[in-house]
Design a protein around this motif. Structure first.
Motif, PDB file in Angstrom:
ATOM      1  N   LYS A 148      -4.922  -0.241  -5.856  1.00 44.11           N
ATOM      2  CA  LYS A 148      -3.808   0.311  -5.074  1.00 44.11           C
ATOM      3  C   LYS A 148      -3.229  -0.684  -4.066  1.00 44.11           C
ATOM      4  N   TYR A 149      -3.872  -1.808  -3.879  1.00 44.55           N
ATOM      5  CA  TYR A 149      -3.290  -2.838  -3.003  1.00 44.55           C
ATOM      6  C   TYR A 149      -2.554  -3.854  -3.855  1.00 44.55           C
ATOM      7  N   LYS A 150      -1.251  -3.756  -3.853  1.00 47.13           N
ATOM      8  CA  LYS A 150      -0.445  -4.572  -4.749  1.00 47.13           C
ATOM      9  C   LYS A 150       0.102  -5.804  -4.024  1.00 47.13           C
ATOM     10  N   MET A 190       0.853  -1.194   0.000  1.00 49.96           N
ATOM     11  CA  MET A 190       0.000   0.000   0.000  1.00 49.96           C
ATOM     12  C   MET A 190       0.880   1.232   0.000  1.00 49.96           C
ATOM     13  N   GLY A 191       0.980   1.919  -1.131  1.00 50.79           N
ATOM     14  CA  GLY A 191       1.847   3.081  -1.236  1.00 50.79           C
ATOM     15  C   GLY A 191       3.278   2.739  -0.821  1.00 50.79           C
ATOM     16  N   PHE A 223     -18.365  -3.003   1.673  1.00 55.24           N
ATOM     17  CA  PHE A 223     -17.338  -2.065   2.131  1.00 55.24           C
ATOM     18  C   PHE A 223     -17.624  -1.587   3.546  1.00 55.24           C
ATOM     19  N   GLN A 224     -16.537  -1.418   4.282  1.00 50.47           N
ATOM     20  CA  GLN A 224     -16.672  -0.889   5.641  1.00 50.47           C
ATOM     21  C   GLN A 224     -17.235   0.541   5.580  1.00 50.47           C
ATOM     22  N   ASN A 225     -16.713   1.361   4.664  1.00 51.32           N
ATOM     23  CA  ASN A 225     -17.217   2.718   4.460  1.00 51.32           C
ATOM     24  C   ASN A 225     -17.509   2.958   2.990  1.00 51.32           C
ATOM     25  N   PRO A 237       4.416  -2.289   3.232  1.00 49.30           N
ATOM     26  CA  PRO A 237       3.824  -3.626   3.330  1.00 49.30           C
ATOM     27  C   PRO A 237       2.851  -3.700   4.509  1.00 49.30           C
ATOM     28  N   ILE A 238       1.674  -4.267   4.273  1.00 51.38           N
ATOM     29  CA  ILE A 238       0.680  -4.359   5.341  1.00 51.38           C
ATOM     30  C   ILE A 238       0.404  -5.807   5.733  1.00 51.38           C
ATOM     31  N   LEU A 239       0.282  -6.667   4.719  1.00 47.53           N
ATOM     32  CA  LEU A 239       0.027  -8.079   5.008  1.00 47.53           C
ATOM     33  C   LEU A 239       1.299  -8.884   4.753  1.00 47.53           C
ATOM     34  N   ASP A 289     -17.121  -6.824   5.362  1.00 39.65           N
ATOM     35  CA  ASP A 289     -16.195  -6.053   6.186  1.00 39.65           C
ATOM     36  C   ASP A 289     -16.979  -5.210   7.188  1.00 39.65           C
ATOM     37  N   GLU A 290     -17.041  -5.686   8.397  1.00 36.84           N
ATOM     38  CA  GLU A 290     -17.771  -5.014   9.480  1.00 36.84           C
ATOM     39  C   GLU A 290     -19.197  -4.655   9.079  1.00 36.84           C
ATOM     40  N   ILE A 291     -19.898  -5.638   8.551  1.00 39.07           N
ATOM     41  CA  ILE A 291     -21.288  -5.415   8.162  1.00 39.07           C
ATOM     42  C   ILE A 291     -22.147  -5.153   9.391  1.00 39.07           C
ATOM     43  N   PRO A 315      -7.310  -6.545  15.951  1.00 39.48           N
ATOM     44  CA  PRO A 315      -7.406  -5.150  16.389  1.00 39.48           C
ATOM     45  C   PRO A 315      -7.488  -4.162  15.226  1.00 39.48           C
ATOM     46  N   ASN A 316      -7.859  -2.940  15.535  1.00 36.94           N
ATOM     47  CA  ASN A 316      -7.903  -1.866  14.538  1.00 36.94           C
ATOM     48  C   ASN A 316      -6.540  -1.727  13.877  1.00 36.94           C
ATOM     49  N   GLY A 317      -6.558  -1.595  12.593  1.00 32.24           N
ATOM     50  CA  GLY A 317      -5.315  -1.362  11.875  1.00 32.24           C
ATOM     51  C   GLY A 317      -4.472  -2.602  11.647  1.00 32.24           C
ATOM     52  N   SER A 318      -5.003  -3.796  11.980  1.00 30.48           N
ATOM     53  CA  SER A 318      -4.197  -5.005  11.833  1.00 30.48           C
ATOM     54  C   SER A 318      -4.121  -5.461  10.371  1.00 30.48           C
ATOM     55  N   GLY A 319      -5.034  -4.972   9.530  1.00 28.93           N
ATOM     56  CA  GLY A 319      -4.942  -5.314   8.112  1.00 28.93           C
ATOM     57  C   GLY A 319      -6.133  -6.110   7.573  1.00 28.93           C
ATOM     58  N   LYS A 320      -7.221  -6.160   8.296  1.00 31.81           N
ATOM     59  CA  LYS A 320      -8.382  -6.946   7.863  1.00 31.81           C
ATOM     60  C   LYS A 320      -8.997  -6.389   6.578  1.00 31.81           C
ATOM     61  N   SER A 321      -9.247  -5.081   6.597  1.00 30.25           N
ATOM     62  CA  SER A 321      -9.831  -4.481   5.385  1.00 30.25           C
ATOM     63  C   SER A 321      -8.854  -4.581   4.224  1.00 30.25           C
ATOM     64  N   THR A 322      -7.576  -4.406   4.524  1.00 27.06           N
ATOM     65  CA  THR A 322      -6.558  -4.514   3.481  1.00 27.06           C
ATOM     66  C   THR A 322      -6.626  -5.892   2.818  1.00 27.06           C
ATOM     67  N   LEU A 323      -6.812  -6.920   3.620  1.00 23.06           N
ATOM     68  CA  LEU A 323      -6.940  -8.265   3.060  1.00 23.06           C
ATOM     69  C   LEU A 323      -8.177  -8.342   2.157  1.00 23.06           C
ATOM     70  N   THR A 339     -15.157  -8.798  11.715  1.00 25.17           N
ATOM     71  CA  THR A 339     -15.942  -8.139  12.761  1.00 25.17           C
ATOM     72  C   THR A 339     -15.128  -7.829  14.010  1.00 25.17           C
ATOM     73  N   HIS A 340     -15.714  -6.964  14.840  1.00 27.40           N
ATOM     74  CA  HIS A 340     -15.164  -6.681  16.171  1.00 27.40           C
ATOM     75  C   HIS A 340     -16.102  -7.175  17.254  1.00 27.40           C
ATOM     76  N   ARG A 341     -17.245  -7.756  16.885  1.00 26.23           N
ATOM     77  CA  ARG A 341     -18.277  -8.067  17.867  1.00 26.23           C
ATOM     78  C   ARG A 341     -18.631  -9.546  17.894  1.00 26.23           C
TER      79      ARG A 341
HETATM   80  N1  ATP Z   1      -4.414   4.127   1.861  1.00 23.25           N
HETATM   81  C1  ATP Z   1      -3.602   3.868   2.893  1.00 23.25           C
HETATM   82  N2  ATP Z   1      -2.462   4.584   3.080  1.00 23.25           N
HETATM   83  C2  ATP Z   1      -1.641   4.346   4.112  1.00 23.25           C
HETATM   84  N3  ATP Z   1      -1.860   3.398   5.006  1.00 23.25           N
HETATM   85  C3  ATP Z   1      -2.955   2.652   4.862  1.00 23.25           C
HETATM   86  C4  ATP Z   1      -3.891   2.825   3.802  1.00 23.25           C
HETATM   87  N4  ATP Z   1      -4.866   1.919   3.924  1.00 23.25           N
HETATM   88  C5  ATP Z   1      -4.587   1.220   5.017  1.00 23.25           C
HETATM   89  N5  ATP Z   1      -3.442   1.639   5.584  1.00 23.25           N
HETATM   90  C6  ATP Z   1      -2.851   1.169   6.842  1.00 23.25           C
HETATM   91  O1  ATP Z   1      -2.814  -0.239   6.823  1.00 23.25           O
HETATM   92  C7  ATP Z   1      -3.082  -0.742   8.112  1.00 23.25           C
HETATM   93  C8  ATP Z   1      -4.206  -1.737   8.041  1.00 23.25           C
HETATM   94  O2  ATP Z   1      -5.420  -1.048   7.770  1.00 23.25           O
HETATM   95  P1  ATP Z   1      -6.792  -1.810   7.622  1.00 23.25           P
HETATM   96  O3  ATP Z   1      -7.799  -0.804   7.195  1.00 23.25           O
HETATM   97  O4  ATP Z   1      -6.601  -2.995   6.765  1.00 23.25           O
HETATM   98  O5  ATP Z   1      -7.079  -2.253   9.124  1.00 23.25           O
HETATM   99  P2  ATP Z   1      -8.321  -3.024   9.735  1.00 23.25           P
HETATM  100  O6  ATP Z   1      -7.797  -4.246  10.352  1.00 23.25           O
HETATM  101  O7  ATP Z   1      -9.380  -3.170   8.742  1.00 23.25           O
HETATM  102  O8  ATP Z   1      -8.768  -2.002  10.872  1.00 23.25           O
HETATM  103  P3  ATP Z   1     -10.239  -1.640  11.438  1.00 23.25           P
HETATM  104  O9  ATP Z   1     -10.579  -2.738  12.396  1.00 23.25           O
HETATM  105  O10 ATP Z   1     -10.013  -0.370  12.180  1.00 23.25           O
HETATM  106  O11 ATP Z   1     -11.146  -1.530  10.300  1.00 23.25           O
HETATM  107  C9  ATP Z   1      -3.391   0.467   9.005  1.00 23.25           C
HETATM  108  O12 ATP Z   1      -2.218   0.801   9.713  1.00 23.25           O
HETATM  109  C10 ATP Z   1      -3.742   1.518   8.018  1.00 23.25           C
HETATM  110  O13 ATP Z   1      -3.463   2.789   8.526  1.00 23.25           O
END
Ligand code: ATP
Ligand code: MG
Lengths: 300, 227
Positions: B42-44, B1-2, B74-76, B5-7, B140-142, B25-33, B173-175
């Protein structure tokens, strides 16, 4: 009676194909009207003897329409139209100007005046469809007398390589005008000049422009409201760029000549949102289809 | 991502007609997956690949993956002006849809997601995604932002549709509520872009997370890949 018309004027190249009006509407070729009718005489212009003169004296049942087309090569039209709507009458006007095929190298130069007498109202839709190599110049003027109402809509979804359109609306006491200009320019040089005069107390109006540019287009949008009396006006310009070779310039102007006038404006230019695009693609739309959907939504 | 590496070292497989859960947890990469599986440009992917029905889809654009049967909510979800939900559904839908529901009928006449409340967006996501007749749906967090009755309704819809179409699902999910209702066949925990636990028993995973923390998942022995 879906396609019923109370008046219809159809003109191709330099010939009238249809000229028809119901009782209570005078519809004549401009050339003829200029000789017979004093009202038409006053608006006559040298070198312009194409176009119509339409005078609505009784409430029409159905819409009015005019259709001016080009079907042969190298035609040069110099049009002068005059539409007068008498007091308290409402009309729906559909005005279509087009080239029937591409590559005709046409020139369409139109001038027009629309007069809405006291309490009259009109929806005026102007749709243009020209080929890339046609030249388009228009200059329309709407005069709204006391309490008249106008809703004006201009749409061009495939403008020629060069176009210059000018629309001026004069609102007198209590008159109200809403103008909407919608242009999707691809490889075109577009200039629009839209002016709204608030000339009487309680006159009000809006100018809304929606312009999309792509394939090396350049759009210049001059919109202005002149507040000569205690009225209200609002300008709303939005542009969308589809590539880096294209440009939109908004030149919004609010000219205040009265202390009790209220005028506001908003303008924004943006790209297509990547997020929206990806969202639509994830629902199975190709990139082009997604762009088209967003653009159409924007222009709607 | 830009360039970031996230995953990493991620291995996940969801069998046909099975529902898996993904927590973390928040930011762990679930949505990225989710975006990566969907193919959002943009997710390469730098290493590895994504197989869908044995076909390598790693290089396909999102619309091609959608055509193959991958879908996500989509989450959002973004607002799309000038097109109503109903028009959009007609455009994307692979079959007929008719929901006898006053909330849905009202949303149908509005512009896509424009001014939708949090919960309304989720409902709009669900009906869009199912109209695609997908074979794999990532939710994703429906469940976030839905009131308790709406949650029941949405879960009921999810279960019915998944059952009817034998589709697979990944529920992010978180719940715990949605987990207790969806009864996932497998639950994965994601931490810092890695799946650190995979277990058949979502309750045990949840208890560990609640009593300790997500960090604990690194050490605990619940995962089928560790024991
Ligand atoms: N467009 C982006 N630019 C920079 N960093 C990003 C971008 N998208 C995601 N990230 C980063 O990648 C990491 C994983 O984000 P992601 O949205 O996958 O988390 P998540 O597990 O879905 O979190 P949440 O539970 O809050 O939804 C976070 O640190 C986030 O800030
Ligand atoms: Mg997320």
């Amino acid at each position: 009676m879906k396609n019923a018309k109370s008046a219809s004027y159809q003109y191709i190249n330099h010939k009238i194909k249809e000229i028809y009006a119901q009782n209570g509407i005078t519809l004549l070729p401009m050339k003829e009207a200029m000789k017979k009718i004093p009202l038409a005489k006053r608006y006559a212009k040298k070198g312009r003897n194409e176009g119509y003169f339409m005078w609505v004296k009784k409430q029409p049942k159905f819409p009015l329409s005019s259709c001016v087309s080009v079907s042969s090569k190298n035609i040069s039209q110099h049009v002068l139209n005059l539409l007068v709507v008498e007091k308290g009458i409402h009309v729906d006007m559909l005005s279509l100007c087009n080239a029937l095929v591409e590559n005709l190298n046409a020139t369409h130069d139109a001038k027009g005046t629309i007069i809405l007498k006291e309490g009259a109202s009109a929806t005026f839709k102007s749709i243009h469809r020209w080929g890339k190599d046609d030249k388009l110049t228009t200059n329309y003027r709407f005069v709204l007398e006391k309490d008249a109402k106008l809703s004006y809509y201009y749409k061009s979804l495939s403008p020629p390589a060069r176009m210059d359109i000018k629309t001026t609306v004069l609102c007198y006491e209590g008159a109200k005008a809403d103008m909407e200009i919608v242009i999707n320019a691809s490889g075109s040089d577009v200039k629009t000049t839209d002016t709204l005069y608030l000339n009487g107390d309680n006159a009000s109006g809006t100018i809304k422009s929606r312009i999309v540019v792509s394939n090396g287009s350049e759009a210049k949008v001059y919109s202005q409201i002149v507040g000569n009396a205690a009225g209200r006006g609002h300008l709303d310009c939005q542009g969308m760029l589809l590539d880096n070779e294209s440009r939109v310039t908004f030149i919004p102007k609010l000219i205040d000549k009265n202390k009790d006038v209220t005028m506001t404006h908003e303008a924004s230019i943006g790209k297509i949102s990547e997020e929206e695009l990806n969202y639509l693609r994830s629902r199975g739309l190709s990139e082009d289809e997604a762009i088209e959907l967003i653009v159409n939504g924007f222009l709607r | 991502m830009g360039g970031k590496p996230i995953l990493r070292d991620l291995n996940l497989s969801i069998p046909k007609a099975k529902t898996h859960a993904l927590i973390g947890p928040n930011g762990s990469g679930k949505s990225t997956l989710a975006y990566t599986i969907m193919g959002i440009p943009k997710y390469k992917i730098t290493h590895g690949k994504i197989l869908f029905n044995k076909k390598d889809v790693s290089l396909l654009p999102p619309e091609k993956r959608a055509k193959l049967g991958i879908a996500m909510t989509f989450q959002n979800p973004p607002e799309v002006k000038g097109v109503t939900l109903s028009e959009f559904m007609k455009r994307i839908s692979k079959g007929t849809f008719d929901y006898d529901d006053p909330i849905i009928s009202r949303l149908m006449q509005r512009e896509l997601n424009v001014g939708f409340s949090g919960g309304e967006k989720k409902i709009s996501e669900i009906i869009q995604v199912f109209s695609l007749k997908p074979k794999l749906v990532i939710f994703d967090e429906i469940d976030s932002g839905l009131d308790i009755n709406k949650l029941d309704r949405v879960v009921q819809l999810m279960r019915e549709e998944l059952e009817k179409t034998h589709a697979s699902a990944l529920v992010i999910t978180h719940r715990p509520e949605i987990l207790s209702k969806m009864k996932p066949d497998m639950t994965h925990v994601m931490l810092d872009g890695k799946i650190v636990c995979t277990s058949k028993n979502w309750r045990k995973v949840w208890d560990t997370v609640r009593r300790h923390s997500y960090e604990k998942c690194k050490e605990c022995k619940l995962s089928i890949h560790k024991s």
